[in-house]
Design an enzyme around this catalytic site. Structure first.
Site, PDB file in Angstrom:
ATOM      1  N   SER A 371      31.544   6.917  17.534  1.00 51.25           N
ATOM      2  CA  SER A 371      30.836   7.964  16.787  1.00 51.25           C
ATOM      3  C   SER A 371      31.577   8.495  15.573  1.00 51.25           C
ATOM      4  O   SER A 371      31.044   9.346  14.858  1.00 51.25           O
ATOM      5  CB  SER A 371      30.519   9.140  17.723  1.00 51.25           C
ATOM      6  OG  SER A 371      29.488   8.791  18.625  1.00 51.25           O
ATOM      7  N   LYS A 374      29.634   8.582  12.411  1.00 46.60           N
ATOM      8  CA  LYS A 374      28.745   9.665  11.967  1.00 46.60           C
ATOM      9  C   LYS A 374      29.303  10.408  10.756  1.00 46.60           C
ATOM     10  O   LYS A 374      28.542  11.074  10.042  1.00 46.60           O
ATOM     11  CB  LYS A 374      28.489  10.629  13.124  1.00 46.60           C
ATOM     12  CG  LYS A 374      27.708  10.024  14.281  1.00 46.60           C
ATOM     13  CD  LYS A 374      27.357  11.075  15.326  1.00 46.60           C
ATOM     14  CE  LYS A 374      26.494  10.511  16.457  1.00 46.60           C
ATOM     15  NZ  LYS A 374      27.261   9.740  17.443  1.00 46.60           N
ATOM     16  N   SER A 428      27.951  15.512  18.557  1.00 46.61           N
ATOM     17  CA  SER A 428      27.824  14.055  18.364  1.00 46.61           C
ATOM     18  C   SER A 428      26.532  13.518  18.979  1.00 46.61           C
ATOM     19  O   SER A 428      26.519  12.525  19.699  1.00 46.61           O
ATOM     20  CB  SER A 428      29.039  13.333  18.965  1.00 46.61           C
ATOM     21  OG  SER A 428      29.213  12.060  18.402  1.00 46.61           O
TER      22      SER A 428
END
Length: 587
Positions: A371, A374, A428
């Site tokens: 993640s 992101k 997240s």
């Protein structure tokens, strides 16, 4: 009538006597504090038991002096004799102020007593809300209690509570140890047993009762700073005494020191901490140092060696007059000589102001980054200059919400673009990142083009991103290039603001929801984090990248493929301590 007259006479004696007692205790307490400070300084290298005893006796003396003084004034003295030593010019003025002084003191005692009662009610609520721990952990606690000398009849229940950040002991007649539910699965067994041993030491010493009596003394003598200082110092020394008993039972002080360090990385201490026997009490760093090196005020030298090696290598090159050498080479050389105390397989730490690499570990290996992707997604969306207030709806194409725990985004939910950005970066949320890409002008295809353009713009030659979420193991990069991503993201005020807060509130489908940062270090004591993002998947392991202030520097930290979130946080703590220790040695 005679009874009322007699009561009036008694009150007439009590109020001025009590006023003079309170007034006299101002200087009497200062003398007690001064003597105590000298004794504590003389005993600074002695056992914590001696310092604890000095604080306890001094606090008891602070209670006894006013009480004995009041009895002496009331034992046959007339109001006229209460101030016989005062100058005549002051006597009437002071005497006139005594009722107001006693009234103010009474109001203060009432408020402090209310505070104490509310704290006790809160502790009782904690006890009622807690649930019994698994039988295997209760058995571990019972075995540990026998090793620490607690009688078999003195059974100490172990219970779990979801709202705590540290183990605590409540009660003295029927004590209970409350354990944060998160620690049961997030901390190694040996470290958790060390914390439980610390709490059992409090039970063995009846510390909860003594602490309660301290709170009573604080309520009665709330106006004197010496009383508060003695009480706070007594609590700090109490924690060190409990540490010593726990370390003796475990026969491994390092085990307890490691547990305390791991605990320091969790959230802040609970409210009403003065009423609880908590392993977080006292000065954690001092306690850890005393456990690791009893009798010596030394820091952990192993953490400073990597930084020292880097400094020596740089100095040697400068003396020889050679041109500047790439910092990664120096860091790799130091890492080859001594492994850094981190579990992450790939790590990079560099100084943001100079660009100098301070630490590195296999920083150029291409690995999944989960993640952390992101951050790139957020930059691409912000570059488009889209309306943050525009309402977007979550679609089935944004992924399955059941695949992510605690997802707030069910299909059909309406959320603003700005809220989706917060959801993607703070907790997240995968569906939030997917929705941001799907609603990009031109759809997913256009988003992918913009993403690849951003990769080229940042000069990321070893980074591959195939989706906006990071769920694919094909989303790969290196620790060195993740550091470049962080440097670019730091130039976006919205990303820095969102990721540097421990929590935030957003509107999801018309309801306000609280979001929590996936990095538990953000907002933690001793941490000054300016930007943060975590990642976790089976392929990537546990990842963390952040910008922070440490050791007088602005540094970027990248940790990839750590062995779980707990070890990842421990790694970050080791790095922070290394930087701080290096700065301390330089000064």
């Amino acid at each position: 009538m005679n009874l009322d007259l007699r009561l009036g006479i008694e009150v007439g004696k009590l109020v001025p006597a009590l006023g003079w007692v309170l007034l006299y205790f101002v200087w009497q307490g200062l003398i007690v504090g001064a003597v105590s400070a000298v004794l504590l300084w003389l005993l600074r290298h002695a056992s914590a038991r001696w310092r604890y005893a000095v604080c306890a006796l001094a606090l008891l003396l602070c209670l006894c002096i006013p009480f004995v003084h009041l009895l002496s004034l009331l034992s046959g003295a007339s109001p006229a004799r209460l101030t016989v030593d005062a100058p005549p010019a002051w006597r009437a003025a002071l005497q006139a102020w005594m009722p107001a002084l006693v009234l103010a003191w009474s109001a203060g005692v009432a408020l402090m007593s209310l505070r104490l009662c509310l704290g006790l009610a809160w502790v009782g609520k904690l006890r009622r809300q807690a649930v019994a721990a698994p039988a295997i952990w209760q058995a571990r606690l019972d075995a540990l209690a026998l090793r620490m000398g607690l009688r078999g009849s003195q059974h100490v229940p172990l219970k779990l509570h979801g709202g705590l950040s540290s183990p605590v002991t409540v009660g003295f007649w029927r004590p209970v140890i409350l354990l944060p539910a998160a620690l049961l699965s997030g901390m190694p067994v040996a470290l958790l047993e060390a914390l439980l041993a610390h709490e059992l030491a409090h039970v063995r010493r009846w510390d909860y009762l003594v602490n309660l009596l301290q709170s009573v003394a604080e309520a009665l003598l709330f106006f004197h700073p010496v009383v508060w200082w003695l009480s706070a110092r007594m609590r700090a020394e109490r924690e060190q005494v409990a540490d010593a008993l726990a370390a003796q039972a475990l026969q491994d002080p390092q085990q307890l020191a490691t547990a305390l360090h791991a605990l320091s990385l969790h959230a802040a201490a609970p409210q009403h901490a003065g009423l609880l026997m908590s392993a977080r009490g006292g000065a954690l760093l001092t306690r850890i140092e005393r456990l690791m090196a009893p009798g010596l005020d030394t820091a952990g030298w192993k953490l400073a060696v990597p930084a020292l090696l880097l400094a020596c290598a740089t100095l040697l090159l400068q003396v020889q007059g050679k041109p500047a050498v790439n910092g990664t080479i120096l860091a790799d050389a130091a890492s080859a000589m001594l492994d850094l105390p981190v579990s992450a397989k790939h790590m990079l730490v560099f100084d943001d102001s100079t660009g100098q690499v301070l630490m590195a570990k296999d920083a150029d290996a291409v690995v999944p980054i989960a993640s952390i992707t992101k951050l790139m997604t957020a930059m691409v969306v912000l570059d488009a200059g889209l309306d943050p207030e525009e309402q977007l709806r979550i679609a089935r194409a944004d992924g399955d919400a059941s695949l992510q725990r605690h997802s707030l985004l069910a299909e059909g939910v309406a959320v603003s673009r700005g809220a989706l950005l917060q959801l993607a970066l703070l907790p997240s949320e995968n569906r939030a990142a997917a929705a941001l890409a799907r609603t990009y002008p031109g759809g997913n295809a256009a988003f992918q083009q913009a993403l690849q353009a951003k990769i080229r713009q940042l000069g990321l030659t070893r980074t591959t991103l195939t989706d906006p979420v990071g769920s694919s193991p094909a989303n790969t990069s290196t620790a060195s290039e993740v550091a470049k991503i962080v440097a670019a993201a730091a130039r976006y005020p919205d990303i820095a603001r969102i990721t540097s807060h421990p929590q935030a509130s957003v509107a999801v489908n018309g309801k306000v929801r609280t979001l929590h940062n996936t990095n538990p270090l953000v907002g933690g004591q001793g941490w000054d984090i300016l930007l943060s993002k975590t990642g976790s998947s089976h392929a990537a392991g546990s990842c963390l990248t952040m910008r922070m202030r440490s050791g007088g520097k602005h540094v970027t930290v990248v940790l990839l493929d750590a062995a779980g979130a707990q070890r990842r946080s421990l790694d970050a703590g080791h790095i922070r301590d290394t930087l701080a220790d290096r700065t301390g040695r330089m000064h």
